[in-house]
Structure formats: structure tokens, C-alpha cells
Design a protein around this motif. Structure first.
Motif, PDB file in Angstrom:
ATOM      1  N   ILE A 128       0.831  -1.527   0.317  1.00 48.87           N
ATOM      2  CA  ILE A 128       0.141  -0.085  -0.157  1.00 48.87           C
ATOM      3  C   ILE A 128       0.757   1.229   0.311  1.00 48.87           C
ATOM      4  O   ILE A 128       1.990   1.424   0.890  1.00 48.87           O
ATOM      5  CB  ILE A 128      -0.906   0.432   0.733  1.00 48.87           C
ATOM      6  N   ILE A 182      -2.563   0.398  -4.356  1.00 45.30           N
ATOM      7  CA  ILE A 182      -2.040  -0.407  -3.368  1.00 45.30           C
ATOM      8  C   ILE A 182      -1.799  -1.520  -5.142  1.00 45.30           C
ATOM      9  O   ILE A 182      -1.881  -0.800  -6.180  1.00 45.30           O
ATOM     10  CB  ILE A 182      -3.328  -1.535  -3.139  1.00 45.30           C
ATOM     11  N   LEU A 197      -7.341   3.367  -3.794  1.00 42.44           N
ATOM     12  CA  LEU A 197      -8.352   3.182  -3.099  1.00 42.44           C
ATOM     13  C   LEU A 197      -9.329   4.251  -3.299  1.00 42.44           C
ATOM     14  O   LEU A 197      -9.666   5.246  -2.022  1.00 42.44           O
ATOM     15  CB  LEU A 197      -7.631   2.784  -2.047  1.00 42.44           C
ATOM     16  N   TYR A 242     -11.453   2.925  -8.104  1.00 39.57           N
ATOM     17  CA  TYR A 242     -10.165   1.443  -8.070  1.00 39.57           C
ATOM     18  C   TYR A 242      -9.832   1.921  -9.848  1.00 39.57           C
ATOM     19  O   TYR A 242      -9.527   0.525 -10.239  1.00 39.57           O
ATOM     20  CB  TYR A 242     -11.022  -0.227  -7.423  1.00 39.57           C
ATOM     21  N   GLU A 245     -10.535  -5.683  -4.013  1.00 41.92           N
ATOM     22  CA  GLU A 245     -11.177  -6.173  -2.846  1.00 41.92           C
ATOM     23  C   GLU A 245     -10.263  -7.028  -1.781  1.00 41.92           C
ATOM     24  O   GLU A 245      -9.822  -6.595  -0.699  1.00 41.92           O
ATOM     25  CB  GLU A 245     -13.152  -6.563  -3.039  1.00 41.92           C
ATOM     26  N   GLU A 254      -7.273  -5.143  -0.945  1.00 43.22           N
ATOM     27  CA  GLU A 254      -7.134  -3.720   0.097  1.00 43.22           C
ATOM     28  C   GLU A 254      -7.196  -4.432   0.781  1.00 43.22           C
ATOM     29  O   GLU A 254      -7.175  -4.186   2.120  1.00 43.22           O
ATOM     30  CB  GLU A 254      -8.973  -3.297  -0.476  1.00 43.22           C
ATOM     31  N   GLN A 255      -7.832  -5.916   1.019  1.00 42.00           N
ATOM     32  CA  GLN A 255      -7.958  -6.603   3.158  1.00 42.00           C
ATOM     33  C   GLN A 255      -6.583  -6.900   3.269  1.00 42.00           C
ATOM     34  O   GLN A 255      -6.201  -6.525   4.392  1.00 42.00           O
ATOM     35  CB  GLN A 255      -9.106  -7.421   2.639  1.00 42.00           C
ATOM     36  N   LYS A 297      -5.099  -3.625   4.442  1.00 40.71           N
ATOM     37  CA  LYS A 297      -5.298  -3.049   5.769  1.00 40.71           C
ATOM     38  C   LYS A 297      -4.828  -3.701   6.363  1.00 40.71           C
ATOM     39  O   LYS A 297      -4.162  -3.109   8.086  1.00 40.71           O
ATOM     40  CB  LYS A 297      -6.873  -3.168   5.844  1.00 40.71           C
TER      41      LYS A 297
END
Length: 144
Positions: free
Chosen positions: A52, A59, A88, A92, A135, A138-139, A142
Motif C-alpha cells: 500500500i 495498492i 483506493l 478503483y 477487494e 485491499e484487505q 489493511k
């Protein structure tokens, strides 16, 4: 004769590097796209390489796609490993940074190609494999 041996050895090292790189990653299942023609594509994201950039709100991640085609022999598949960068910001917007493709027959790599594509912007559809990969990436981002 000496040149052909050197070329063969370099080819083997490149192919082993591509296989080793794919084997060393943490490939997480994204989904499968099945067409009526019988062709299919299964995508995986490499959870270990997701990065990130908080300053740019982006990302970066790798996707491995396996494509099968009923017109090819059953033991043959095409693989493409693609590196993406995605904003993000809710839209996207995504760019393909590079890709490496190869064909496997009975588990052996027989063809390899690589490319750094033009910086074309991709707007992934809501219910697509790329949107799902973003998605998942992105998880993972994080968790960093």
C-alpha cells in the motif's frame, strides 16, 4: 555449439525462476470465470506481495490467471502473472504495470513471454474477477 549450450542454460534458468517465483508466493483464490464455449479462467492474488502507498492512496498486487480451453489438449494450460496498481478512491481505477505469461504442458513450462504494457487505465466492472482481486488486495493492505 558453445553458444547453443549457453542459450539453453539461460532459458532453463529463466523458466525455473518463473516457476519458483510462482511457487514461493501465497496465492489466494479470487474466483473463476466460465464461458459457454467451455473456456475458463481462474484467478489468484498473491497475498504476500500486496503493498500500500498511503501517500498516493494506491495498492500494488500480483494476480495469477490460469486459462483453460477445451480446444487445447486437457494437460495444457496458459498462465499469466500480472502486476497491477489500483487507486483506493472508490473507483478503483487500475493500471497494468507488467505481466509474464507462459504455457504449461504436463506441468512443464514450454513457452514464456513478458511485457511492460502501456499505462492504460482500466475501470473494473463491479462483478468481475479484477474487482474481486482488488477487494482482496485491499484487505491484505489493511493488515500492514
Amino acid at each position: 555449439m558453445k553458444k547453443s549450450i549457453i542459450v539453453c542454460l539461460l532459458t532453463v534458468f529463466i523458466l525455473l525462476g518463473a516457476i519458483g517465483e510462482a511457487a514461493a508466493a501465497n496465492w489466494v483464490y479470487v474466483g473463476k470465470l466460465q464461458l459457454a464455449s467451455g473456456r475458463s479462467r481462474t484467478d489468484y492474488i498473491d497475498g504476500e506481495t500486496v503493498t500500500i502507498n498511503k501517500a498516493n492512496a494506491t495498492i500494488t498486487f500480483w494476480v495469477l490467471s490460469e486459462t483453460t480451453d477445451p480446444e487445447r489438449p486437457s494437460q495444457m494450460s496458459a498462465w499469466k502473472k500480472t502486476k497491477y496498481v489500483s487507486k483506493l478512491d472508490g473507483t478503483y481505477t487500475t493500471q497494468e504495470i507488467e505481466w509474464h505469461g507462459y504455457t504449461k504442458v504436463d506441468g512443464k513450462v514450454i513457452e514464456l513471454s513478458s511485457k511492460k504494457p502501456d499505462s492504460q487505465t482500466i475501470y473494473p466492472e463491479e462483478f468481475s474477477l479484477l474487482a474481486e482481486a482488488i477487494e482482496i488486495a485491499e484487505q491484505y493492505a489493511k493488515q500492514q
